[in-house]
Structure formats: structure tokens, C-alpha cells
Design a protein around this motif. Structure first.
Motif, PDB file in Angstrom:
ATOM      1  N   ARG A   1       1.212  -1.641  -0.310  1.00 36.02           N
ATOM      2  CA  ARG A   1      -0.189   0.078  -0.213  1.00 36.02           C
ATOM      3  C   ARG A   1       0.922   0.995   0.106  1.00 36.02           C
ATOM      4  NH1 ARG A   1      -1.859   3.727   3.916  1.00 36.02           N
ATOM      5  NH2 ARG A   1      -4.140   4.232   3.978  1.00 36.02           N
ATOM      6  N   PHE A   2       1.699   1.454   0.494  1.00 35.16           N
ATOM      7  CA  PHE A   2       2.944   2.098   0.833  1.00 35.16           C
ATOM      8  C   PHE A   2       3.558   2.782  -0.363  1.00 35.16           C
ATOM      9  CE2 PHE A   2       6.463   4.034   1.644  1.00 35.16           C
ATOM     10  CZ  PHE A   2       6.886   5.888   2.368  1.00 35.16           C
ATOM     11  N   TYR A   3       4.145   1.983  -1.063  1.00 38.57           N
ATOM     12  CA  TYR A   3       4.548   1.534  -2.592  1.00 38.57           C
ATOM     13  C   TYR A   3       3.715   2.496  -2.974  1.00 38.57           C
ATOM     14  CZ  TYR A   3       6.799   0.770  -6.883  1.00 38.57           C
ATOM     15  OH  TYR A   3       6.933   0.896  -7.943  1.00 38.57           O
ATOM     16  N   ASN A   4       2.389   1.477  -3.401  1.00 40.03           N
ATOM     17  CA  ASN A   4       1.659   2.499  -4.475  1.00 40.03           C
ATOM     18  C   ASN A   4       0.609   3.846  -4.031  1.00 40.03           C
ATOM     19  OD1 ASN A   4       0.741   0.004  -5.760  1.00 40.03           O
ATOM     20  ND2 ASN A   4      -0.572  -0.807  -4.542  1.00 40.03           N
ATOM     21  N   MET A   5       1.036   4.549  -3.024  1.00 37.10           N
ATOM     22  CA  MET A   5       0.603   5.290  -2.743  1.00 37.10           C
ATOM     23  C   MET A   5       1.900   6.327  -3.237  1.00 37.10           C
ATOM     24  SD  MET A   5      -0.241   5.053   1.642  1.00 37.10           S
ATOM     25  CE  MET A   5      -0.782   6.999   2.092  1.00 37.10           C
ATOM     26  N   ILE A   6       2.915   5.852  -3.260  1.00 35.88           N
ATOM     27  CA  ILE A   6       3.956   7.041  -3.097  1.00 35.88           C
ATOM     28  C   ILE A   6       4.218   7.403  -4.876  1.00 35.88           C
ATOM     29  CG2 ILE A   6       6.587   6.609  -4.133  1.00 35.88           C
ATOM     30  CD1 ILE A   6       5.710   8.172  -1.276  1.00 35.88           C
ATOM     31  N   PHE A   7       3.932   5.427  -5.886  1.00 35.06           N
ATOM     32  CA  PHE A   7       3.742   5.319  -7.067  1.00 35.06           C
ATOM     33  C   PHE A   7       2.364   6.479  -7.569  1.00 35.06           C
ATOM     34  CE2 PHE A   7       2.280   3.608 -11.395  1.00 35.06           C
ATOM     35  CZ  PHE A   7       3.208   3.555 -11.499  1.00 35.06           C
TER      36      PHE A   7
END
Length: 210
Positions: free
Chosen positions: A123-129
Motif C-alpha cells: 500500500r505504501f509503495y502504491n501511494m508513492i507511485f
């Protein structure tokens, strides 16, 4: 309990969770792992968070809020980007407009490394992306002379793909630069970013410029 004590307790739990990620995947973490690391009781944990995911969301949402503040500071300085000036000058403008974001990332180095690691949270990666893609597209739409570019629907689609690939690469670059940050001088970091930016969507915009 005073606000200071509350925040100190929360910070202790946050630090404990991040520390746990050095050895365990976030999906394997239990409340017991965190309270043992933090040295607090189960009751104390549940006084603030309902479960591990609740604590994780607090960490990620707080990070994103501060991250976006720095991105917005930098975004304001990109309004002067002019596609009519030499490409290298454009890159200098872009690089100078990432100062706050880069400093923020370095200040939160350990947190970013752990949350983006194999033990971290998708989820964190997707938020950044997704945030990165959105902000870059917004910045590009505000550039000077952007309306003069002759881009049809296919060109726009290619640009969108280029932005997504670029953001994916940015995340990888940040991870690498943070990994070697203790051994890189500021000049080396700057040169690495400049080299990377030469393959950015801005380069494609210059190619499309008539």
C-alpha cells in the motif's frame, strides 16, 4: 495523560514497528512483536491502535502528509519551467525544484527504506507511485508553452506511459541513493539525479516540440 506523553508513546510504537520490519514482513507482524520491542503493555497498544495495520496506516498516512507538503513547496518553483530554453537548463530547473523533497527523503531515510523493502507494505509503495504520477502530470500541465506541443491522443498515451515508467524508476533510484547516501557527496547525488532526469518525460516533451 498529557499530549507530550501520548505522542511519545505513539512514537515509541512507531519506532518499534519499523524496527520489527528489519527482521519480519509486515504481514507476519503481531501486536506482541511490537509491544515487546517497544517495552509497553498490550493495554497501552490498544489504547491507541486497534491492530498492527492501524498503526501501519498511521505511519504511512503521516509520512505521506509531510511528504506532500514538501512536494508542494517544490511544485511552486516549477511553474517557471520553459520548454524554449536549452534542455540542460530545463533539467537544472527541475533539479533545483526537488530540493525540499530530496531533503525530506534523506531525513526519513530509514523509514522509507523499511517501508519500501521486501518486508514493507505494498500500500505504501502504491501511494508513492500514484501520487508521483499525479504530481508529475500536474506539473507538466502547468509548464510554459505546453499548449504549443502538438500531441495527439497516441502521443498523450505514450506520455502517460512514460510518466508511469519514470515514477517507477524514481522510486528505485531513491532506494539506491539512500542506500549509498553515507558514501556519496552532495555533488555525486546531484550528478546522479541529473543523469537520471535526461531520460525523463521532459525529454519526450522536447522531442515532440515543434
Amino acid at each position: 495523560m498529557s499530549d507530550i506523553r501520548v505522542q511519545n508513546t505513539k512514537n515509541n510504537l512507531i519506532t518499534a514497528l519499523l524496527s520489527c520490519l528489519e527482521d519480519k514482513s509486515v504481514h507476519e507482524l503481531k501486536v506482541k512483536d511490537i509491544i515487546d520491542k517497544a517495552g509497553v503493555s498490550t493495554r497501552t497498544f490498544y489504547q491507541y491502535y486497534s491492530d498492527v495495520n492501524d498503526l501501519l496506516r498511521d505511519i504511512e498516512d503521516s509520512f505521506m502528509a509531510e511528504y506532500l507538503k514538501n512536494v508542494e513547496k517544490d511544485r511552486d518553483s516549477l511553474g517557471d519551467l520553459d520548454l524554449d530554453v536549452p534542455f540542460e537548463d530545463q533539467l537544472e530547473t527541475i533539479l533545483n525544484a526537488t530540493k525540499n523533497t530530496i531533503e525530506f527523503c534523506y531525513a526519513h531515510k530509514k523509514e522509507i527504506q523499511l517501508l519500501l523493502s521486501d518486508n514493507g507494505d505494498t500500500r505504501f509503495y502504491n501511494m508513492i507511485f500514484h501520487t508521483g504520477c499525479e504530481k508529475i502530470m500536474k506539473r507538466m500541465s502547468q509548464m510554459k508553452h505546453i499548449d504549443e506541443l502538438k500531441m495527439d491522443e497516441k502521443d498523450q498515451m505514450r506520455m502517460m506511459i512514460s510518466v508511469q515508467v519514470f515514477v517507477y524508476s524514481i522510486i528505485g533510484m531513491v532506494r539506491v541513493l539512500l542506500e549509498y547516501s553515507d558514501r556519496l557527496a552532495p555533488y555525486d547525488v546531484r550528478q546522479s539525479i541529473l543523469t537520471f532526469l535526461r531520460e525523463s518525460p521532459i525529454a519526450s516533451m522536447n522531442i515532440n516540440k515543434k
